[in-house]
Design an enzyme around this catalytic site. Structure first.
Site, PDB file in Angstrom:
ATOM      1  N   ARG A 124       0.812  -1.237   0.000  1.00  0.00           N
ATOM      2  CA  ARG A 124       0.000   0.000   0.000  1.00  0.00           C
ATOM      3  C   ARG A 124       0.840   1.278   0.000  1.00  0.00           C
ATOM      4  O   ARG A 124       0.406   2.331   0.448  1.00  0.00           O
ATOM      5  CB  ARG A 124      -0.967   0.039   1.185  1.00  0.00           C
ATOM      6  CG  ARG A 124      -2.001  -1.051   1.118  1.00  0.00           C
ATOM      7  CD  ARG A 124      -3.293  -0.610   1.770  1.00  0.00           C
ATOM      8  NE  ARG A 124      -4.288  -1.642   1.616  1.00  0.00           N
ATOM      9  CZ  ARG A 124      -4.471  -2.631   2.481  1.00  0.00           C
ATOM     10  NH1 ARG A 124      -3.719  -2.712   3.564  1.00  0.00           N
ATOM     11  NH2 ARG A 124      -5.391  -3.541   2.261  1.00  0.00           N
ATOM     12  N   LYS A 146       4.198  11.674 -11.624  1.00  0.00           N
ATOM     13  CA  LYS A 146       3.359  10.857 -12.514  1.00  0.00           C
ATOM     14  C   LYS A 146       4.048   9.502 -12.665  1.00  0.00           C
ATOM     15  O   LYS A 146       5.201   9.429 -13.098  1.00  0.00           O
ATOM     16  CB  LYS A 146       3.223  11.513 -13.893  1.00  0.00           C
ATOM     17  CG  LYS A 146       2.161  12.591 -13.943  1.00  0.00           C
ATOM     18  CD  LYS A 146       1.874  13.011 -15.381  1.00  0.00           C
ATOM     19  CE  LYS A 146       0.809  14.090 -15.422  1.00  0.00           C
ATOM     20  NZ  LYS A 146       0.614  14.637 -16.779  1.00  0.00           N
ATOM     21  N   GLU A 188      12.044  19.153 -24.368  1.00  0.00           N
ATOM     22  CA  GLU A 188      11.220  19.465 -23.188  1.00  0.00           C
ATOM     23  C   GLU A 188      11.794  20.667 -22.422  1.00  0.00           C
ATOM     24  O   GLU A 188      11.051  21.425 -21.815  1.00  0.00           O
ATOM     25  CB  GLU A 188      11.128  18.259 -22.246  1.00  0.00           C
ATOM     26  CG  GLU A 188      10.499  17.011 -22.856  1.00  0.00           C
ATOM     27  CD  GLU A 188       8.972  16.937 -22.692  1.00  0.00           C
ATOM     28  OE1 GLU A 188       8.345  17.924 -22.243  1.00  0.00           O
ATOM     29  OE2 GLU A 188       8.424  15.869 -23.028  1.00  0.00           O
ATOM     30  N   LYS A 230       9.056  23.247 -13.527  1.00  0.00           N
ATOM     31  CA  LYS A 230       8.093  22.153 -13.342  1.00  0.00           C
ATOM     32  C   LYS A 230       7.618  22.094 -11.893  1.00  0.00           C
ATOM     33  O   LYS A 230       6.425  21.908 -11.620  1.00  0.00           O
ATOM     34  CB  LYS A 230       8.707  20.811 -13.771  1.00  0.00           C
ATOM     35  CG  LYS A 230       7.705  19.686 -13.578  1.00  0.00           C
ATOM     36  CD  LYS A 230       7.887  18.521 -14.499  1.00  0.00           C
ATOM     37  CE  LYS A 230       6.707  17.559 -14.308  1.00  0.00           C
ATOM     38  NZ  LYS A 230       6.813  16.344 -15.088  1.00  0.00           N
ATOM     39  N   GLU A 240      -3.130  17.711 -12.075  1.00  0.00           N
ATOM     40  CA  GLU A 240      -3.499  18.185 -13.411  1.00  0.00           C
ATOM     41  C   GLU A 240      -4.960  18.613 -13.517  1.00  0.00           C
ATOM     42  O   GLU A 240      -5.720  18.131 -14.356  1.00  0.00           O
ATOM     43  CB  GLU A 240      -3.175  17.116 -14.476  1.00  0.00           C
ATOM     44  CG  GLU A 240      -3.035  17.714 -15.861  1.00  0.00           C
ATOM     45  CD  GLU A 240      -2.400  16.767 -16.873  1.00  0.00           C
ATOM     46  OE1 GLU A 240      -1.265  16.313 -16.638  1.00  0.00           O
ATOM     47  OE2 GLU A 240      -3.045  16.492 -17.875  1.00  0.00           O
ATOM     48  N   ARG A 244      -1.356  22.426 -14.347  1.00  0.00           N
ATOM     49  CA  ARG A 244      -0.374  21.420 -14.773  1.00  0.00           C
ATOM     50  C   ARG A 244      -0.553  21.043 -16.241  1.00  0.00           C
ATOM     51  O   ARG A 244       0.393  20.609 -16.897  1.00  0.00           O
ATOM     52  CB  ARG A 244      -0.464  20.176 -13.876  1.00  0.00           C
ATOM     53  CG  ARG A 244       0.634  19.169 -14.184  1.00  0.00           C
ATOM     54  CD  ARG A 244       0.769  18.084 -13.134  1.00  0.00           C
ATOM     55  NE  ARG A 244       1.837  17.178 -13.492  1.00  0.00           N
ATOM     56  CZ  ARG A 244       2.435  16.351 -12.660  1.00  0.00           C
ATOM     57  NH1 ARG A 244       2.066  16.300 -11.399  1.00  0.00           N
ATOM     58  NH2 ARG A 244       3.410  15.545 -13.067  1.00  0.00           N
ATOM     59  N   ASN A 248       1.568  20.054 -20.916  1.00  0.00           N
ATOM     60  CA  ASN A 248       1.248  19.256 -22.109  1.00  0.00           C
ATOM     61  C   ASN A 248       1.409  20.055 -23.400  1.00  0.00           C
ATOM     62  O   ASN A 248       0.965  19.611 -24.452  1.00  0.00           O
ATOM     63  CB  ASN A 248      -0.188  18.709 -22.015  1.00  0.00           C
ATOM     64  CG  ASN A 248      -0.332  17.738 -20.859  1.00  0.00           C
ATOM     65  OD1 ASN A 248       0.629  17.062 -20.496  1.00  0.00           O
ATOM     66  ND2 ASN A 248      -1.520  17.663 -20.273  1.00  0.00           N
ATOM     67  N   HIS A 251       1.871  18.290 -26.671  1.00  0.00           N
ATOM     68  CA  HIS A 251       1.629  16.859 -26.479  1.00  0.00           C
ATOM     69  C   HIS A 251       0.377  16.346 -27.186  1.00  0.00           C
ATOM     70  O   HIS A 251       0.296  15.155 -27.465  1.00  0.00           O
ATOM     71  CB  HIS A 251       1.601  16.514 -24.985  1.00  0.00           C
ATOM     72  CG  HIS A 251       2.984  16.494 -24.370  1.00  0.00           C
ATOM     73  ND1 HIS A 251       3.796  17.600 -24.325  1.00  0.00           N
ATOM     74  CD2 HIS A 251       3.696  15.481 -23.804  1.00  0.00           C
ATOM     75  CE1 HIS A 251       4.945  17.276 -23.738  1.00  0.00           C
ATOM     76  NE2 HIS A 251       4.913  16.002 -23.418  1.00  0.00           N
ATOM     77  N   HIS A 255       1.634  13.293 -29.149  1.00  0.00           N
ATOM     78  CA  HIS A 255       1.198  11.918 -28.890  1.00  0.00           C
ATOM     79  C   HIS A 255       0.581  11.294 -30.130  1.00  0.00           C
ATOM     80  O   HIS A 255       0.754  10.098 -30.386  1.00  0.00           O
ATOM     81  CB  HIS A 255       0.188  11.885 -27.726  1.00  0.00           C
ATOM     82  CG  HIS A 255       0.835  11.996 -26.382  1.00  0.00           C
ATOM     83  ND1 HIS A 255       0.151  12.391 -25.252  1.00  0.00           N
ATOM     84  CD2 HIS A 255       2.097  11.763 -25.967  1.00  0.00           C
ATOM     85  CE1 HIS A 255       0.979  12.401 -24.217  1.00  0.00           C
ATOM     86  NE2 HIS A 255       2.159  12.029 -24.629  1.00  0.00           N
ATOM     87  N   HIS A 269       9.910  10.215 -28.177  1.00  0.00           N
ATOM     88  CA  HIS A 269       8.917  11.080 -27.530  1.00  0.00           C
ATOM     89  C   HIS A 269       9.329  12.558 -27.593  1.00  0.00           C
ATOM     90  O   HIS A 269       8.540  13.427 -27.973  1.00  0.00           O
ATOM     91  CB  HIS A 269       8.706  10.641 -26.072  1.00  0.00           C
ATOM     92  CG  HIS A 269       7.808  11.582 -25.315  1.00  0.00           C
ATOM     93  ND1 HIS A 269       6.460  11.687 -25.568  1.00  0.00           N
ATOM     94  CD2 HIS A 269       8.077  12.492 -24.337  1.00  0.00           C
ATOM     95  CE1 HIS A 269       5.927  12.613 -24.771  1.00  0.00           C
ATOM     96  NE2 HIS A 269       6.888  13.116 -24.016  1.00  0.00           N
TER      97      HIS A 269
HETATM   98  N1  GLY Z   1       5.015  15.406 -18.255  1.00  0.00           N
HETATM   99  C1  GLY Z   1       3.953  16.236 -17.900  1.00  0.00           C
HETATM  100  C2  GLY Z   1       3.639  16.232 -16.439  1.00  0.00           C
HETATM  101  O1  GLY Z   1       4.405  15.712 -15.661  1.00  0.00           O
HETATM  102  O2  GLY Z   1       2.602  16.729 -16.052  1.00  0.00           O
END
Ligand code: GLY
Length: 371
Positions: A124, A146, A188, A230, A240, A244, A248, A251, A255, A269
């Site tokens: 957990r 993430k 990035e 960031k 997000e 946040r 993107n 993206h 993507h 990527h």
């Molecule tokens: N790579 C985008 C984020 O971490 O929100």
């Protein structure tokens, strides 16, 4: 050890330090000791990274009195799967880890995302530490929590927001990266200037070549600025909700381009992000939101360092605007049937919107395909 930079990602009692500098892996044992609940860790890494940095990391853990074992996985995106996750969890339980044991993710984004997710769910939730060894993971995936794996339905569709206890970004580990991977990470880095920091983008226009070519001091500054940008966004909006989503930028297009090329060597990527970021500026310029000269600056900078900036720059793919749009419609950023884009009013003035006409997307794509 040469001096390193340190910044804090503020998230209340889950705040953590991000250390950026040269020689951090060699000194990792001493650096992470204060963040460990017990002097016991399991290092998860891959077959490419293990020969380069695992012996050095193990030596420093032993020297700091931290007991350690390791799990070495196949390198590559296919490792971000349920079967590899099961393998990691089985290995951890077989070793009878305790709730105070920490995981260390030593590697790029695949290892970081998989290890973070394993840490989130085993017993957990146990602590984990990120030691990212690629530029892309140092400036993006290791920071912000993430974590997750891919499924046959798409990338990152299983996962959780689960923050590391610490991030050690060792700039010297970038020396072993192929230049194509450095460039993919650099895409990035540029993104942070374009989101909300025009002066950082100006600085990158002057220093991008040296950063990509290996200047350690400039690399450290670029990683620090990226992590700071960031961290500021994640501390405002961890899950997000709105802010946040600015991360993107590029993206939605990117993507879709990756999906069209099968997430492989044809288009990395970061390369897809470079093209996607440029397309987001093209679309913004075409709809009168952003000055055309800003869209040109972005395209020129990516191309100047050797990154693709339009689908036409990726050779060997028969691009069709409709196929790209149909990939976009399957993206997890679709909300109430509408696509979400990050568009811009100029360099450093990005914003999130769902108010985009598909004809404009299609026209922008068609122009960039023949660019
Ligand atoms: N790579 C985008 C984020 O971490 O929100």
């Amino acid at each position: 050890m040469t001096p390193y930079d340190s910044l804090k990602l503020e998230l209340g009692d889950r705040s953590y330090n991000i250390l950026i500098g040269s020689g951090l892996i060699k000194n990792a044992g001493d650096l992470i000791s204060p963040a460990l609940k017990q002097p016991r860790v399991v290092v998860v890494t891959d077959e490419n990274v293990a020969p380069l940095y695992l012996p050095m990391l193990k030596q420093s853990l032993s020297a700091a009195g931290i007991s350690h074992t390791d799990i070495v996985l196949q390198a590559g995106e296919q490792t971000k799967s349920l079967s590899h996750l099961e393998h990691v969890i089985d290995a951890l339980l077989d070793q009878k880890i305790e709730r105070g044991t920490s995981l260390i993710a030593l590697g790029g984004g695949v290892i970081g995302d998989l290890t973070g997710f394993a840490a989130a769910i085993v017993l957990r939730g146990i602590d984990f530490i990120q030691i990212p060894t690629t530029l892309l993971s140092q400036v993006d995936s290791s920071v912000g929590g993430k974590t997750g794996i891919n499924t046959r339905f798409g990338k990152n569709l299983i996962g959780s927001f689960y923050q590391p206890r610490m991030v050690l970004a060792d700039i010297t580990s970038l020396d072993s990266l192929p230049s194509r991977e450095v460039l993919a990470g650099y895409a990035e880095v540029v993104k942070y200037g374009l989101i909300n920091d025009e002066s950082f983008f100006d600085w990158l226009e002057n220093n991008g070549h040296a950063i990509c070519d290996g200047d350690l001091v400039l690399r450290q500054s670029a990683v620090l600025a990226s992590c700071r940008a960031k961290a500021a966004i994640v501390s405002k909006d961890e899950r997000e909700g709105d802010v946040r989503a600015l991360l993107n930028l590029g993206h939605t297009f990117g993507h879709a381009l990756e999906a069209e090329t099968g997430y492989g060597e044809t288009l990395l990527h970061g390369e897809a992000v470079a093209v996607g970021v440029t397309l987001a500026h093209d679309l913004s310029a075409a709809t009168g939101l952003c000055p055309l000269k800003d869209a040109h600056r972005v395209k020129e900078h990516y191309r100047a360092v050797g990154l693709p900036a339009a689908p036409a720059d990726i050779i060997g793919v028969d691009w069709q605007a409709e196929a790209i749009i149909s990939h976009m419609n399957r993206d997890k950023k679709v909300k109430d049937g509408r696509l979400t884009f990050v568009l811009t009013r100029g360099i450093g003035k990005a914003f999130v919107t769902s108010d985009v006409a598909l004809e404009d997307v299609s026209t922008t794509l068609a122009a960039a395909i023949s660019d």
